[in-house]
Structures are given as C-alpha cells and as structure tokens.
Write a protein that holds these residues in place. Structure first.
Motif, PDB file in Angstrom:
ATOM      1  N   ARG A   1       0.820  -1.214   0.000  1.00 24.17           N
ATOM      2  CA  ARG A   1       0.000   0.000   0.000  1.00 24.17           C
ATOM      3  C   ARG A   1       0.853   1.262   0.000  1.00 24.17           C
ATOM      4  O   ARG A   1       0.361   2.341  -0.335  1.00 24.17           O
ATOM      5  N   ARG A   2       2.140   1.133   0.389  1.00 26.92           N
ATOM      6  CA  ARG A   2       3.029   2.282   0.431  1.00 26.92           C
ATOM      7  C   ARG A   2       3.942   2.353  -0.790  1.00 26.92           C
ATOM      8  O   ARG A   2       4.820   3.210  -0.858  1.00 26.92           O
TER       9      ARG A   2
ATOM     10  N   ASP B   1       5.087   0.937  -7.629  1.00 25.30           N
ATOM     11  CA  ASP B   1       5.724  -0.305  -8.069  1.00 25.30           C
ATOM     12  C   ASP B   1       4.710  -1.380  -8.427  1.00 25.30           C
ATOM     13  O   ASP B   1       5.094  -2.491  -8.819  1.00 25.30           O
ATOM     14  N   LEU B   2       3.428  -1.072  -8.288  1.00 25.92           N
ATOM     15  CA  LEU B   2       2.391  -2.074  -8.496  1.00 25.92           C
ATOM     16  C   LEU B   2       2.443  -2.667  -9.902  1.00 25.92           C
ATOM     17  O   LEU B   2       2.296  -3.880 -10.086  1.00 25.92           O
ATOM     18  N   GLU B   3       2.691  -1.822 -10.888  1.00 27.27           N
ATOM     19  CA  GLU B   3       2.737  -2.312 -12.271  1.00 27.27           C
ATOM     20  C   GLU B   3       3.894  -3.287 -12.471  1.00 27.27           C
ATOM     21  O   GLU B   3       3.748  -4.305 -13.157  1.00 27.27           O
TER      22      GLU B   3
ATOM     23  N   TYR C   1      -7.145  -0.433  -4.023  1.00 26.50           N
ATOM     24  CA  TYR C   1      -7.238  -1.475  -2.988  1.00 26.50           C
ATOM     25  C   TYR C   1      -6.079  -1.341  -2.001  1.00 26.50           C
ATOM     26  O   TYR C   1      -4.988  -0.882  -2.353  1.00 26.50           O
ATOM     27  N   ASP C   2      -6.291  -1.759  -0.753  1.00 20.87           N
ATOM     28  CA  ASP C   2      -5.306  -1.561   0.315  1.00 20.87           C
ATOM     29  C   ASP C   2      -4.272  -2.681   0.406  1.00 20.87           C
ATOM     30  O   ASP C   2      -3.237  -2.519   1.040  1.00 20.87           O
ATOM     31  N   TRP C   3      -4.523  -3.844  -0.180  1.00 18.76           N
ATOM     32  CA  TRP C   3      -3.610  -4.986  -0.203  1.00 18.76           C
ATOM     33  C   TRP C   3      -3.127  -5.400   1.190  1.00 18.76           C
ATOM     34  O   TRP C   3      -1.936  -5.350   1.491  1.00 18.76           O
TER      35      TRP C   3
ATOM     36  N   ALA D   1     -12.924 -11.198 -13.519  1.00 21.51           N
ATOM     37  CA  ALA D   1     -11.995 -12.253 -13.118  1.00 21.51           C
ATOM     38  C   ALA D   1     -11.421 -12.009 -11.729  1.00 21.51           C
ATOM     39  O   ALA D   1     -10.654 -12.830 -11.211  1.00 21.51           O
ATOM     40  N   LEU D   2     -11.785 -10.873 -11.114  1.00 22.47           N
ATOM     41  CA  LEU D   2     -11.271 -10.523  -9.789  1.00 22.47           C
ATOM     42  C   LEU D   2     -12.280 -10.890  -8.715  1.00 22.47           C
ATOM     43  O   LEU D   2     -13.491 -10.879  -8.961  1.00 22.47           O
ATOM     44  N   PRO D   3     -11.828 -11.180  -7.491  1.00 18.48           N
ATOM     45  CA  PRO D   3     -12.759 -11.378  -6.375  1.00 18.48           C
ATOM     46  C   PRO D   3     -13.533 -10.092  -6.119  1.00 18.48           C
ATOM     47  O   PRO D   3     -12.970  -8.992  -6.151  1.00 18.48           O
ATOM     48  N   ALA D   4     -14.821 -10.212  -5.866  1.00 17.22           N
ATOM     49  CA  ALA D   4     -15.666  -9.022  -5.681  1.00 17.22           C
ATOM     50  C   ALA D   4     -15.220  -8.182  -4.506  1.00 17.22           C
ATOM     51  O   ALA D   4     -15.458  -6.973  -4.467  1.00 17.22           O
ATOM     52  N   ASP D   5     -14.526  -8.813  -3.535  1.00 13.37           N
ATOM     53  CA  ASP D   5     -14.101  -8.084  -2.331  1.00 13.37           C
ATOM     54  C   ASP D   5     -13.131  -6.950  -2.652  1.00 13.37           C
ATOM     55  O   ASP D   5     -12.967  -6.029  -1.844  1.00 13.37           O
ATOM     56  N   LEU D   6     -12.483  -7.004  -3.795  1.00 18.79           N
ATOM     57  CA  LEU D   6     -11.522  -5.972  -4.154  1.00 18.79           C
ATOM     58  C   LEU D   6     -12.205  -4.658  -4.518  1.00 18.79           C
ATOM     59  O   LEU D   6     -11.597  -3.594  -4.377  1.00 18.79           O
ATOM     60  N   TYR D   7     -13.444  -4.731  -4.975  1.00 15.54           N
ATOM     61  CA  TYR D   7     -14.070  -3.505  -5.467  1.00 15.54           C
ATOM     62  C   TYR D   7     -15.469  -3.252  -4.923  1.00 15.54           C
ATOM     63  O   TYR D   7     -16.035  -2.203  -5.189  1.00 15.54           O
ATOM     64  N   GLU D   8     -16.036  -4.172  -4.121  1.00 13.40           N
ATOM     65  CA  GLU D   8     -17.357  -3.967  -3.550  1.00 13.40           C
ATOM     66  C   GLU D   8     -17.237  -3.855  -2.035  1.00 13.40           C
ATOM     67  O   GLU D   8     -16.860  -4.814  -1.382  1.00 13.40           O
ATOM     68  N   PRO D   9     -17.571  -2.706  -1.445  1.00 15.44           N
ATOM     69  CA  PRO D   9     -17.479  -2.534   0.008  1.00 15.44           C
ATOM     70  C   PRO D   9     -18.281  -3.561   0.781  1.00 15.44           C
ATOM     71  O   PRO D   9     -17.913  -3.956   1.864  1.00 15.44           O
TER      72      PRO D   9
END
Length: 467
Positions: free
Chosen positions: A318-319, A323-325, A357-359, A386-394
């Motif tokens: 998160r910090r 570098d995420l890419e 996302y906070d990772w 293709a992503l888990p919904a938890d990544l983008y749905e509160p």
C-alpha cells in the motif's frame, strides 16, 4: 484414480463439490469435523485434502498442521472466505499447497486440484517438507525479485547492495507477505556467498520440541525417536546463508543455542559432545517487535543485538503503489508460464481497482489474485469479472455469493454495513487502550484479559500507535 478428502461442514456445499470432483474423475470422501477427518486419514490413504478453514470442532489450519506432521506427502488445499486472507497466507507458510476463496469458481478449483496432484512433495521429515527451501549451486531458479522504481524501493535496493558484500547479520522487518524472503535471497545473490547454499527456515512452523534438533542436528539416541544421526540446517547452510523467518517464534532455550552459534561460530548436535565449525551468514526476519518481546522477557536482548547488525524494512504494498505495475507484470508472466496461458495485460478498470485497494496481504495476495485472474481470463486481458468481488465492492465480503452463477458457493448472503470495518477498528483500539491503562501497560496481563496472545497484542499496539 486419485483419492481426495473433502472436509466441509456445509452439507449442501460439500455435496456440490463432491459431485463436481467425482464427474472429473476423482474419488472423494467427505468429513465435517477435524477429528472425523483425522480418523479417515488414519484408516485410508488420500492424495489430497480440501478443507474449509472454519469447522465445528477446530480449523482447517489445525488439520493442515496435523496432516503435515503425520502424512507429509499428502497435499492440502484450504478453502477460505476472503476475510480470512491473512490466515490463508499463514497456511501457505505452514505447508498448504494453495488456498482458494469462496465463492469458488469450478475451473479454478479443478485447475488447483490437478496442479496439486501433479506436484511431488520432497520425501523428507515433516518439518523439512513444510519449512525448508534450499538453493545450492546445482539448483538454478528464476528470481522473482522486483526492485521497483518508487523512492522507498530504490532506498531499499541501495541498502541491500550496501550490506550484501559484507558478512553482517541482517534483520529484515515487515508485515506478512511483503517479501522478506525475497529480500533475504537478494542479499545472498549479491554476496560473496552466492555460490553457496541458501537455506530458508520458517521458525514458526518448527515443532517446539524439535526446533533445536532441526536447526543444529542430533546424534543417534539423543531422545526418543532419534533413530539415526541428523544433520541440522546450520550445517546444511555451511558456506552460504541461513534465513530464519519468524525468528520471534523460537523458544527461549533455542534462542540460547542460537546465540552461542552466532558468537562461537560452532554448533553442537543435540546429545553430542563434538563441536562443529560453521561458516554461515545469518539473515533473520520478523513482523514482531522483538524489543517489546525482550522487554517482556520473551526474547533475549543480547540475541536481538547480535542479529540486528543491520536492519532492512520490507515495504508494504500500500506504500509502494508506484511499483504495483512492476509486480503485476512479473506475476502475470509467472502465472502465464505456470498455467500455460497467453494473457498479455490488465484492463484500465482492473488497474483502477488495483490502485484503489489496500492490499492487506501485500505481495503474496497480489500474486494469488493475479494467478486466479489469469486462470479465469478467456481473452488477452484480465477483466474486472476475473477478480474477487471483495476488491471492489465494500459489501462484497459475503460468505458465499450466490449471485455468481458461475461459482460453486455456500453459506449465508449477509453483507456487512458499509462502515462496519472502520467502526470495529475504532472500538478495538479503544478497548485495547482501556485495558492497557487498567493494567498499567502490563502487556502479559492485557493479553490474558483480551484473550489474545502477546504477539497479536504487540502487532495491534503497533498498528494503533499504542506502544
């Protein structure tokens, strides 16, 4: 036909998974409790266990540890809800082949099962099978280390290159999943010991009664069950580097032995009287506050200073969003190679989700999400679905999402309030602070009152700025 033991207390969900695996050529037996699974394992041979984390009489983690101690050749896949991500990561370190999250996609489940059954577990002692990862001159591997381009990443790399050529002991600090072992291996690869072995040990997975034997070896007859001489990990690492992960988990007695090994550069096998010279560089890692543990009498302060000749801090994801890419591209390449896929990138919508996302599981979480997404992707790019919904749905952190018709799901569809997490965090902080004040900051007493271990308390105190 491969035999699978499915341990799941939701009978409807268990029946769905059993039927699905049976149609794909597997023999499946089921259990609903840890004890029932242990009885079946004692009476029959299984190639794979698929266990839910939450069971009526225990956890899938307990079953994993018991299985790896008694049947190290049996693979274990853990099923979790996405809220259990940190637990799942810990399970991987204890020897689980993989974890998958509910709601389960059938293709993902089948691919993971097939991959686990095609992977051979090294035939060795249970502790070695779950905690040892050794690289020698004869073992070539492709490094997954990503330097990154953020300011903090460049500073970390500069310090690594500065300390690597020396023989200083290094203490690597950082949260779970931040890549402390990758940092340690990077130090080894840039050192004068790069042609020697790199032996990595998860101290948290070492059985307490056997930790001294695993690290320093034993002679035949040293204790019940010592049927032959055993070479310890320090001797195995001679001429190279030994990496002691989760160093704070070692018992006080083993800490004394370790301190002596560092000071004298000799080890003595358990039950033996011969001193053996060792030439080993020590890199230790922890996500604990060892100074707090030392002040509480649970970690030797003199050992801490011996290990801490140089400190590095692995950076939470998160910090280092810059570098995420770099990390995502590396993990995409790994996943394509592992799954024989040809996914070339990520959609703009996916990038927006990743950056927001906070990772909490850091790099390990990112790697597993990308691997899952690559498996589920039919096109050239990873898309949002293709992503888990938890990544983008509160409110997407559901126990089984039945609205996903392509998933094998189970459990209740009860979403949490949008601000539940923040309310819980604030309440937890206030409770810990109150008990600390009531006990005059007696941490052992505070941990007992709150019904948590000291390590968890230290971690939460640091998180909430209460130390």
């Amino acid at each position: 036909m491969k035999n699978i033991l499915l341990v799941e207390d939701d009978l409807t969900y268990s029946r769905i998974v059993k039927t699905f695996l049976g149609k794909n050529g597997f023999s499946v037996q089921t259990a609903i409790k840890v004890k029932e699974a242990q009885q079946l394992l004692s009476n029959s041979t299984f190639d794979l266990i698929i266990a839910d984390f939450r069971l009526p009489d225990g956890t899938g983690m307990e079953l994993l540890q018991w299985t790896k101690s008694n049947y190290p050749q049996t693979q274990v896949i853990l099923i979790t809800h996405y809220s259990d991500i940190r637990i799942a990561i810990k399970a991987m370190k204890l020897g689980a082949f993989e974890y998958i999250t509910k709601p389960i996609n059938p293709d993902e489940l089948l691919a993971t099962v097939n991959e686990s059954l095609s992977t051979k577990v090294t035939e060795t002692t249970s502790a070695e099978a779950t905690v040892i990862r050794t690289a020698s001159p004869k073992q070539k591997y492709k490094s997954s280390y990503v330097i990154g381009s953020s300011t903090e990443a460049e500073k970390l790399e500069k310090h690594i290159q500065l300390v690597a050529p020396t023989d200083l002991s290094v203490l690597v600090l950082g949260e779970t999943g931040t890549g402390k072992e990758f940092v340690s291996r990077r130090i080894h690869d840039l050192s004068t010991r790069k042609d020697g072995p790199f032996v990595a040990i998860d101290c948290g997975a070492l059985p307490k009664e056997l930790a001294g034997s695993e690290l320093f070896g034993h002679v035949k007859g040293a204790f019940t069950g010592a049927l032959e001489n055993k070479t310890g990990h320090f001797e195995m690492a001679n001429g190279g580097t030994i990496f002691l992960d989760e160093i704070g988990n070692l018992s006080y007695e083993v800490q004394i032995q370790l301190l002596r090994a560092i000071q004298e550069r000799t080890i003595r096998r358990i039950g033996g009287n011969k001193e053996t010279q060792i030439d080993v560089r020590i890199i230790a890692a922890t996500n604990d506050n060892l100074l707090l543990q030392a002040g509480d009498g649970h970690f030797r302060e003199d050992l801490y200073h011996r290990l801490n000749e140089f400190t590095l801090s692995a950076i939470p994801l998160r910090r280092r969003k810059e570098d995420l890419e770099d990390f995502a591209d590396q993990f995409l390449e790994e996943s394509n190679e592992r799954l024989d896929k040809r996914v070339t990138g990520f959609s703009p919508e996916v990038w927006e989700i990743f950056l927001g996302y906070d990772w909490p599981g850091n790099l390990r979480e990112l790697r597993n999400i990308i691997k899952r997404a690559v498996l589920l992707s039919a096109g050239s790019h990873v898309e949002k679905d293709a992503l888990p919904a938890d990544l983008y749905e509160p409110t997407g952190n559901l126990i089984g999402n039945r609205s996903n018709t392509s998933s094998i799901s189970g459990g209740s569809d009860l979403p949490s309030p949008k601000d539940y997490k923040s309310q819980w965090v604030e309440q937890e902080k206030e409770l810990i602070q109150k008990v600390l004040m009531d006990t005059k900051f007696n941490k052992s007493k505070t941990a007992r009152i709150l019904n948590m271990d000291r390590k968890t308390l230290y971690s939460k105190m640091e998180k909430y700025g209460l130390d």
